[in-house]
Enzyme design. Structure first.
Site, PDB file in Angstrom:
ATOM      1  N   HIS A  82      -8.607   5.072   1.701  1.00  0.00           N
ATOM      2  CA  HIS A  82      -9.932   5.547   1.137  1.00  0.00           C
ATOM      3  C   HIS A  82     -10.843   5.423   1.883  1.00  0.00           C
ATOM      4  CE1 HIS A  82     -12.283   1.999   0.088  1.00  0.00           C
ATOM      5  NE2 HIS A  82     -10.977   1.354  -0.170  1.00  0.00           N
ATOM      6  N   ASP A 194     -13.486  -1.996   5.155  1.00  0.00           N
ATOM      7  CA  ASP A 194     -12.763  -1.699   3.819  1.00  0.00           C
ATOM      8  C   ASP A 194     -13.477  -0.319   3.062  1.00  0.00           C
ATOM      9  OD1 ASP A 194     -11.866  -1.403   0.832  1.00  0.00           O
ATOM     10  OD2 ASP A 194     -13.150  -3.256   0.575  1.00  0.00           O
ATOM     11  N   GLU A 228     -12.712   5.237  -4.361  1.00  0.00           N
ATOM     12  CA  GLU A 228     -11.592   4.127  -4.593  1.00  0.00           C
ATOM     13  C   GLU A 228     -12.449   3.031  -5.277  1.00  0.00           C
ATOM     14  OE1 GLU A 228      -9.599   0.405  -4.086  1.00  0.00           O
ATOM     15  OE2 GLU A 228     -11.456   1.089  -3.386  1.00  0.00           O
TER      16      GLU A 228
END
Length: 373
Positions: A82, A194, A228
């Site tokens: 993502h 992330d 996400e």
């Protein structure tokens, strides 16, 4: 077709993970802001990099980007990451020009005070800071962790109108300004690893396939999903559109070695010890066993993790889409998630790429992963 598979390790090492071009892409992609719901600039960077390694591409209404390799075959496989990062929305502007915020995703109020921020307006980026009262004027005996409602941004304005004249308004999205660095020739450190590191890794898998002249016996979708961080929404949409036979997702998971982690609760996972393979209801066990077998045959180090109800990643969205898609998760261990100093080991990045690559080579294109046949 796959005559070179027996020497895939040699091929993989011949075309190294980090070329000058891929390193430049990594820094450009990681340093670009892609807050949830506003990922288009990052998706364009990603698509521009991956286009030479794919046959065509798809972009859906909300910005999920897909590189397609070998389109039109009966069997199809997804590798997925993502693209979005946590951020803040301007929620209120007071008469003195201070901005108050609300979360866009899982942003951490505790780390925000004294952070530099970029506010993304139609006029361009406006810089600001999360202000905070000095230690001298606080009653330290009553200090508590800051809440979102305690936070405010200072953009150097004296009035609300001055803020509006800058192009800032309610709904303007804000990201921390910290960029990617390297630590001790061993770690990448920065915000939004992330999961833009995942986007980098799946792009590198596509590059390896192209440079090693691999023809896969199935259609491969290289998917970089949006949204996400607020509920797996981009993956949910694209899974219904692509309807693949198999999905292999990558995201980050917690390194549990640093202080404040409880291994009895969160497992024993370590940056540098290899990709993390996840056990949980959404993970199809036959797919997981297939990946483990590849890791063992190719001598790729890996770790194991158990989850309870869900993985908390896009794996869940693919697993439960349509009639159900056989899905698995390969995670990258990461320190200090949802901070500006997210930290991953360089060896783990390479080994996630290699494990995905070798798994794709091992697939024949007609696998039936059902438990009962």
């Amino acid at each position: 077709m796959l005559a070179a598979v027996s020497s895939t390790l040699h091929l993989f090492l011949t075309h190294k993970l980090m070329t000058e071009q891929s390193k430049a892409f990594l820094y450009q992609y990681l340093n670009n802001a892609s807050p949830t719901g506003f990922e288009s600039s990052g998706q364009q960077i990603w698509l521009d990099y991956i286009k030479p390694y794919t046959d065509e591409y798809i972009v859906d209404t909300y910005g999920t980007a897909v590189g397609v390799i070998g389109s039109g075959k009966d069997y199809s496989v997804v590798i997925e990451a993502h693209s979005d990062e946590i951020s803040w929305f301007v929620n209120y502007i007071d008469d003195n020009g201070y901005l108050f915020v609300r979360r866009n995703g899982g942003s951490d109020a505790v780390i925000a005070p004294s952070m530099r921020v970029n506010l993304h307006t139609k006029k361009g980026v406006v810089t600001g800071v999360f202000g905070w009262p000095a230690i001298h004027v606080r009653d330290l005996a009553k200090d508590t962790a800051p809440k979102v409602t305690d936070l405010f941004i200072d953009v150097g304005a004296a009035t609300k109108q001055e803020v509006l004249d800058m192009g800032i308004h309610v709904g303007t999205v804000c990201t921390f300004s910290d960029g990617l660095t390297e630590m001790n020739n061993r770690y990448y450190v920065g915000r939004a690893l992330d999961n833009r590191m995942g986007g980098f890794m799946i792009a590198e898998v596509a590059r390896q396939l192209k440079e090693n002249n691999i023809t896969l016996p199935y259609t491969l979708y290289v998917v970089n999903s949006v949204q996400e961080e607020i509920g797996l929404r981009g993956a949910e949409m694209i899974a219904h559109r692509l309807k693949p036979n198999l999905a292999i997702c990558t995201d980050v998971t917690h390194d549990t070695q640093s202080p404040k982690y409880d291994k009895k609760e969160q497992g024993d996972l370590k940056c540098g010890d290899g990709p993390v393979l996840c056990y949980g209801p959404a993970v199809q066990n036959n797919v997981l066993d297939f990946i483990i077998n590849v890791a063992e045959q190719q001598q790729i180090p890996f770790q194991r993790q158990a989850v309870s109800r869900s993985t908390g990643t896009d794996t869940d969205a693919f697993a439960y889409a349509s009639e159900g898609i056989a899905s698995a998760l390969i995670s990258l261990p990461l320190k200090y998630m949802h901070t500006t100093v997210e930290t991953v080991h360089m060896d783990d990045v390479q080994n996630v790429v290699r494990l995905m690559y070798e798994t794709l080579l091992a697939l024949k294109g007609g696998e039936d992963f059902r438990y009962i046949k």
